[in-house]
Design an enzyme around this catalytic site. Structure first.
Site, PDB file in Angstrom:
ATOM      1  N   ASP A   8     -50.438  -4.349  -4.279  1.00 25.37           N
ATOM      2  CA  ASP A   8     -49.788  -2.487  -3.704  1.00 25.37           C
ATOM      3  C   ASP A   8     -48.487  -2.821  -2.206  1.00 25.37           C
ATOM      4  O   ASP A   8     -48.584  -3.012  -1.628  1.00 25.37           O
ATOM      5  CB  ASP A   8     -50.996  -2.741  -2.445  1.00 25.37           C
ATOM      6  CG  ASP A   8     -52.066  -1.872  -3.000  1.00 25.37           C
ATOM      7  OD1 ASP A   8     -51.778  -0.458  -4.268  1.00 25.37           O
ATOM      8  OD2 ASP A   8     -52.863  -2.361  -3.621  1.00 25.37           O
ATOM      9  N   HIS A  10     -46.220  -1.448  -2.798  1.00 23.37           N
ATOM     10  CA  HIS A  10     -45.119   0.070  -2.591  1.00 23.37           C
ATOM     11  C   HIS A  10     -43.578  -0.343  -1.679  1.00 23.37           C
ATOM     12  O   HIS A  10     -43.182   0.047  -0.751  1.00 23.37           O
ATOM     13  CB  HIS A  10     -45.703   0.443  -1.159  1.00 23.37           C
ATOM     14  CG  HIS A  10     -46.947   0.511  -1.478  1.00 23.37           C
ATOM     15  ND1 HIS A  10     -47.538   1.465  -2.513  1.00 23.37           N
ATOM     16  CD2 HIS A  10     -48.658  -0.098  -0.971  1.00 23.37           C
ATOM     17  CE1 HIS A  10     -48.538   2.054  -2.739  1.00 23.37           C
ATOM     18  NE2 HIS A  10     -49.763   0.801  -1.656  1.00 23.37           N
ATOM     19  N   ASP A  49     -48.547  -0.795  -7.903  1.00 17.03           N
ATOM     20  CA  ASP A  49     -47.718  -0.499  -6.765  1.00 17.03           C
ATOM     21  C   ASP A  49     -47.400  -0.766  -6.112  1.00 17.03           C
ATOM     22  O   ASP A  49     -46.834  -1.050  -5.068  1.00 17.03           O
ATOM     23  CB  ASP A  49     -49.240   0.649  -5.582  1.00 17.03           C
ATOM     24  CG  ASP A  49     -49.494   1.578  -6.213  1.00 17.03           C
ATOM     25  OD1 ASP A  49     -49.128   2.653  -6.991  1.00 17.03           O
ATOM     26  OD2 ASP A  49     -50.290   2.136  -5.206  1.00 17.03           O
ATOM     27  N   ASN A  84     -51.204   4.016  -9.017  1.00 18.71           N
ATOM     28  CA  ASN A  84     -50.966   5.263  -9.063  1.00 18.71           C
ATOM     29  C   ASN A  84     -49.900   6.069  -8.677  1.00 18.71           C
ATOM     30  O   ASN A  84     -48.934   6.919  -8.989  1.00 18.71           O
ATOM     31  CB  ASN A  84     -52.180   5.766  -8.416  1.00 18.71           C
ATOM     32  CG  ASN A  84     -52.209   5.843  -6.695  1.00 18.71           C
ATOM     33  OD1 ASN A  84     -52.425   4.298  -6.925  1.00 18.71           O
ATOM     34  ND2 ASN A  84     -52.462   6.158  -6.125  1.00 18.71           N
ATOM     35  N   HIS A  85     -48.889   5.189  -7.785  1.00 18.93           N
ATOM     36  CA  HIS A  85     -48.114   5.764  -7.333  1.00 18.93           C
ATOM     37  C   HIS A  85     -46.660   5.320  -8.154  1.00 18.93           C
ATOM     38  O   HIS A  85     -45.677   6.238  -8.098  1.00 18.93           O
ATOM     39  CB  HIS A  85     -47.574   4.826  -5.805  1.00 18.93           C
ATOM     40  CG  HIS A  85     -47.914   5.199  -4.824  1.00 18.93           C
ATOM     41  ND1 HIS A  85     -47.894   6.022  -3.482  1.00 18.93           N
ATOM     42  CD2 HIS A  85     -49.675   5.071  -4.270  1.00 18.93           C
ATOM     43  CE1 HIS A  85     -48.699   6.206  -2.564  1.00 18.93           C
ATOM     44  NE2 HIS A  85     -49.948   6.019  -2.956  1.00 18.93           N
ATOM     45  N   HIS A 174     -56.247  -0.979 -11.643  1.00 19.12           N
ATOM     46  CA  HIS A 174     -55.557  -0.049 -10.100  1.00 19.12           C
ATOM     47  C   HIS A 174     -56.508   0.559  -9.787  1.00 19.12           C
ATOM     48  O   HIS A 174     -56.087   1.888 -10.504  1.00 19.12           O
ATOM     49  CB  HIS A 174     -54.197  -0.191 -10.226  1.00 19.12           C
ATOM     50  CG  HIS A 174     -53.558   0.459  -9.222  1.00 19.12           C
ATOM     51  ND1 HIS A 174     -52.809  -0.542  -8.193  1.00 19.12           N
ATOM     52  CD2 HIS A 174     -53.115   1.386  -8.736  1.00 19.12           C
ATOM     53  CE1 HIS A 174     -52.759  -0.053  -6.680  1.00 19.12           C
ATOM     54  NE2 HIS A 174     -52.540   1.452  -6.780  1.00 19.12           N
ATOM     55  N   HIS A 214     -55.235  -1.109  -5.401  1.00 25.00           N
ATOM     56  CA  HIS A 214     -55.276   0.193  -5.327  1.00 25.00           C
ATOM     57  C   HIS A 214     -55.965   0.442  -3.824  1.00 25.00           C
ATOM     58  O   HIS A 214     -55.806   1.032  -3.190  1.00 25.00           O
ATOM     59  CB  HIS A 214     -56.553   0.604  -6.058  1.00 25.00           C
ATOM     60  CG  HIS A 214     -56.689   2.636  -5.889  1.00 25.00           C
ATOM     61  ND1 HIS A 214     -55.424   2.511  -5.299  1.00 25.00           N
ATOM     62  CD2 HIS A 214     -57.876   3.278  -5.919  1.00 25.00           C
ATOM     63  CE1 HIS A 214     -55.580   4.435  -5.868  1.00 25.00           C
ATOM     64  NE2 HIS A 214     -57.024   4.851  -6.260  1.00 25.00           N
ATOM     65  N   HIS A 216     -56.684  -1.012   0.115  1.00 21.82           N
ATOM     66  CA  HIS A 216     -55.246  -1.157   0.771  1.00 21.82           C
ATOM     67  C   HIS A 216     -56.515  -2.492   1.784  1.00 21.82           C
ATOM     68  O   HIS A 216     -55.856  -3.353   2.908  1.00 21.82           O
ATOM     69  CB  HIS A 216     -54.739  -0.747   1.618  1.00 21.82           C
ATOM     70  CG  HIS A 216     -54.213  -0.381   0.695  1.00 21.82           C
ATOM     71  ND1 HIS A 216     -52.835   0.746   1.416  1.00 21.82           N
ATOM     72  CD2 HIS A 216     -53.267   0.021  -0.422  1.00 21.82           C
ATOM     73  CE1 HIS A 216     -52.314   1.570   0.370  1.00 21.82           C
ATOM     74  NE2 HIS A 216     -52.527   1.054  -0.890  1.00 21.82           N
TER      75      HIS A 216
END
Length: 456
Positions: A8, A10, A49, A84-85, A174, A214, A216
């Protein structure tokens, strides 16, 4: 065996539409990779992610290339799955671009067979299950994984039918797991309270380490023969992902510490959390009148660092101006939420308050007049709210000012004009004294609320 477990990141996320937040997400990922290289890990896992979206900007891709080049220069392989992002339904994603540059190795279900120093493939129906492999001395380990899948897909396709470890192996997923999220309620970000697609019983057994992404919030537990670990996001995701939370108890603010942000170094399959310095998120909630709220927030503000992001929840029975709180909290970013509502009387469970305890007398009278289906008492309701019965306020006294010479001369001119008009001569209109206009009552059957808001 020593490896880093990151999830994650991002990259490219301009949180709250602030471009500098994207820079901070990139900075955290760079720091995590640099620390992993400094620790001389054997390999790095990225459990989804890496990017905030499936179509990252050219700038974001460029930053990812520069950062992932650090472990490549040290011959440290990176294994990754899509989250998923950043997953895509297309055949090629940004991960494939990074793989073609030799910066990472993508594991999971793929259309094509892949065989190289760090990847091997196993046919599974009309697809290939691509697995990572790493050898060190006499020890060999496989890295299995799959990109983020929806709950509907996971109901039709059991993970235990796909993943069957035959030796030492790591599983990268994830996904959210229902039982673990229920244990983390109050600890994970508010936006992730229903982020689960699996139950614990759905996880394949036999792995010595479950590298998850996934959720956080960093979290560790045991499952079957191995460790199950969420490293959490590298930056704070929302105000539910706070560093400190303050709650007003009527006399003072009570503080509660949140979670740290970072990743894991795993040595001989024992995880060790590596914290990162990130922007503080502070969550404040107070229920008090305006004077008390301003006084206490000003005191609390002295404890909050200037670079912090703050969410302030204000609640009281009557509304008041909240603009001053931006000045009281001298921080980088302030988000204010308000909830103004009249407090109900505390009673027995299921007991409703009596009308006279909740409504003002004039409101009760208005309810009584308007409760009939054929409401015709418009005049009475208007008189109720506009007459003396609504609110007794001291009437302003008109103070007569002494006339000066200019006013007297104006009156003389006005008198001459009036005499000319009487004689039939053209002249400007008379000066009319201003008087209070009488209240115009609505016609019966008119909409009272429209009338009170002004005729259009």
């Amino acid at each position: 065996m020593k490896f880093a477990h990151i999830a994650d990141a991002h990259l490219g996320f301009e949180q709250y539409r602030l471009p500098y937040r994207a820079e901070e997400f990139t900075s955290s990922f760079r720091e995590a990779i640099e620390k992993a290289v400094e620790e001389r890990v054997d390999f790095i896992l990225i459990a989804g992610d890496l990017f905030h979206q499936s179509r990252p900007s050219p700038e974001t891709i460029k930053e990812a290339i520069e950062i992932l080049n650090l472990p490549r220069e040290m011959s440290i392989p990176v294994f990754a799955i899509e989250g998923n992002h950043d997953r895509t339904q297309r055949r090629i994603s940004a991960y494939h671009l990074l793989e073609s540059l030799g910066l990472l190795h993508l594991v999971g279900l793929r259309e094509e067979k892949v065989e190289n120093e760090y990847l091997t493939s196993e046919r599974l129906g009309n697809k290939f299950l691509v697995k990572g492999i790493f050898d060190k001395g006499h020890q060999s380990i496989e890295i299995h994984g799959i990109k983020y899948m929806s709950a509907a897909w996971l109901e039709r396709n059991k993970l235990s039918d796909i993943f069957k470890p035959k030796g030492d192996a790591i599983l990268m997923l994830h996904q959210g797991i229902k039982e673990l999220i229920e244990r983390m309620v109050g600890l994970i970000p508010e936006s992730q309270r229903d982020y689960f697609e699996l139950k614990m019983e759905d996880l394949p057994k036999g792995y010595i380490y479950y590298a998850l992404g996934h959720i956080h919030k960093n979290f560790e537990t045991n499952y079957d023969i191995g460790k199950l670990v969420y490293p959490g996001s590298l930056q704070r995701w929302d105000f539910g992902d706070y560093e400190i939370r303050y709650r007003w108890d009527g006399r003072a603010f009570r503080a509660k510490a949140g979670s740290e942000k970072g990743f894991y170094i795993v040595e001989d399959f024992e995880p060790r959390f590596i914290p990162l310095e990130v922007r503080p998120f502070i969550d404040i909630k107070i229920e008090a009148d305006e004077e008390t709220a301003k006084r206490e927030i000003k005191r609390l503000g002295a404890k909050i660092p200037g670079e912090a992001f703050v969410r302030l929840d204000l609640k009281w029975e009557r509304p008041f101006d909240v603009s001053a709180f931006h000045e009281l909290l001298k921080v980088r970013y302030v988000y204010i939420r308000t909830r103004f509502e009249r407090k109900l009387r505390a009673g027995k469970p299921g007991e409703l308050p009596k009308p006279e305890e909740y409504f003002l007398p004039v409101e009760l009278k208005a309810i009584e007049l308007t409760r009939e289906k054929k409401f015709e008492a418009v005049d009475a309701v208007v008189e109720l709210f506009l007459g003396e019965g609504w609110e007794e306020r001291p009437k302003e006294r008109a103070v007569e000012k002494p006339k000066d010479s200019r006013e007297e001369k104006a009156e003389e001119r006005t008198g001459k004009v009036d005499r000319k008009v009487e004689e039939g001569q053209d002249a400007p209109p008379k000066k009319v004294e201003k008087k209070d206009k009488p209240v115009k009552k609505p016609k019966k059957g008119a909409d009272l609320l429209v009338w009170l808001g002004g005729e259009k």
